[in-house]
Design a protein around this motif. Structure first.
Motif: not given
Length: 345
Positions: A153-168
Motif C-alpha cells: 500500500s502507498v500509505f502506512g497503517s491507520g491514520y491520525n485525527d485531530r478534532i476541532v472541539y473549541r473556539e479558534g
C-alpha cells in the motif's frame, strides 16, 4: 535551578485503562476519541503517513524567498505520486456529498487534510479515509508498474485525527497545515535549532529554548495547570482536554510545579503527549539535559523554555514566580502562532 531526574521518570508498564478503550491508546496513528461520534457533524485534521517501505517522496519542499516580515517561505512541488494523491483527495470530496475538503498539504512523507463532515455520515470518518487510501493505492498500481510489483500500500497503517472541539482551533489547524512546508525547510536548513539552546522572541517576550522548537507550532496544545479551586465539573473538563491532547500527540504546556502536575504529566507522556516545559534557569553554551529529559528531547517530544526575565539562581519556588510561570504557560498556548515566533540565534 537544577532539575531532578526523577521528576521526569516514565514507566512503560501497562496503565490501568478501561478495557473498552484499550484499542484507542495502543498506537498513535490509530487512537480514536472514545467520546466522539465519528459519523456526526464535525471538523477534523487528518494525517496519513507514507508506507515506510516506499522510498518515493510525495513531494519536494523548496525555498521560495522571504515574505515582507523577513520570514523564509517554502512551497511543495508534488511528485508524480503526489499528483495522483491530490487528485484522489478531491475525488473523495466529490464522491461523498456529506464532506467538504477545507485544506490539504502533501508533504514528502505524509499528508494533512482538514475535512468538514457537514451532515450525518453513515460510513464514518474511518470509512472515508479507507476509501481514499484504497483508491490511491489502486491508481498508483495502475500507473506505475514498479509500484505494482512491490505489492504494498502507498500509505502506512491507520491514520491520525485531530478534532476541532473549541473556539479558534480551526484557524490554528489551518495555519499549521499551511505552514508545514516552511517548518520542514527550517528543520533542513537549521537542524541545530532543534537540538541546541537558542534564543526566541515570541510576541515581544524573550526566551531561551532547548529541544524541539516545532512543538511551538503544534496545533493541539493545552496548559496543564492543576488548581485546588477547580470545581468537580471543571476538573473533569480539564482532564478530558488533557487526555484528548495526549491522544492527538499534542503538547502539554506547564512549569509542572506541583506533584499532581508532575504525576499527570508523566501519565500523559505515556499516552503519547509531548511537553513544553516552562523553567526559570539559564541554559549555558554547553547546556544539555540528561536522563529522561534528554531522551524526550532526542525523540522530539520536549521543549524547554526559559523566559529571560524570570531566570534565577534561587532554588526555592516563590508563589509569585509560580503564578507568573503558570500564566506564561496559558499565554503560550494562544500566543505561539507561526507569525509570532522569531529565532534570534
Amino acid at each position: 535551578m537544577p532539575i531532578m531526574e526523577n521528576s521526569f521518570e516514565i514507566s512503560y508498564q501497562n496503565i490501568n485503562w478501561n478495557p473498552a478503550c484499550q484499542d484507542i491508546i495502543t498506537h498513535s496513528q490509530n487512537r480514536r476519541a472514545f467520546w466522539n461520534d465519528y459519523k456526526s457533524r464535525r471538523i477534523y485534521m487528518v494525517t496519513i503517513t507514507r508506507n515506510s517501505r516506499l522510498n518515493t517522496p510525495f513531494s519536494r519542499v523548496t525555498y521560495a524567498g522571504h515574505d515582507n516580515d523577513g520570514r523564509i517561505k517554502a512551497i511543495t512541488q508534488p511528485s508524480d505520486y503526489g499528483k495522483i494523491i491530490s487528485e484522489e483527495l478531491y475525488r473523495m470530496e466529490r464522491f461523498f456529498n456529506e464532506i467538504k475538503l477545507l485544506k490539504n498539504e502533501i508533504m514528502p512523507d505524509h499528508l494533512h487534510f482538514i475535512i468538514f463532515v457537514k451532515e450525518r455520515l453513515d460510513i464514518g470518518l474511518g470509512g472515508v479515509v479507507k476509501f481514499f487510501k484504497g483508491n490511491c493505492t489502486k491508481r498508483l498500481r495502475e500507473v506505475f508498474p514498479k509500484f505494482e510489483e512491490m505489492g504494498i500500500s502507498v500509505f502506512g497503517s491507520g491514520y491520525n485525527d485531530r478534532i476541532v472541539y473549541r473556539e479558534g482551533a480551526l484557524d490554528i489547524m489551518m495555519n499549521y497545515v499551511t505552514d508545514n512546508p516552511r517548518r520542514l525547510l527550517l528543520r533542513q536548513m537549521y537542524p541545530s535549532y532543534f537540538r541546541k539552546a537558542c534564543r526566541l522572541k515570541i510576541g515581544g517576550r524573550v526566551f531561551d529554548a532547548y529541544g524541539n522548537l516545532d512543538l511551538l507550532y503544534e496545533p493541539i496544545k493545552s496548559p496543564l495547570i492543576v488548581s485546588s479551586r477547580f470545581t468537580v465539573q471543571e476538573k473533569k473538563e480539564y482532564e478530558n482536554e488533557w487526555h484528548e491532547t495526549a491522544r492527538c500527540g499534542g503538547a502539554l504546556v506547564s512549569p509542572f510545579i506541583s506533584e499532581s502536575e508532575k504525576e499527570k504529566r508523566n501519565t500523559l507522556l505515556r499516552e503519547g503527549a509531548s511537553a513544553i516545559h516552562i523553567v526559570d534557569y539559564r541554559f549555558g553554551e554547553r547546556y544539555k539535559p540528561s536522563g529522561k529529559m534528554f531522551d524526550l528531547c532526542a525523540a522530539g517530544r520536549l521543549l524547554l523554555l526559559s523566559e529571560i526575565c524570570t531566570q534565577t539562581e534561587e532554588k526555592e519556588m516563590s508563589r509569585l514566580r509560580a503564578l507568573h510561570m503558570n500564566d506564561t504557560a496559558r499565554w503560550l498556548v494562544s500566543a505561539t502562532t507561526s507569525q509570532s515566533i522569531k529565532i534570534s540565534r
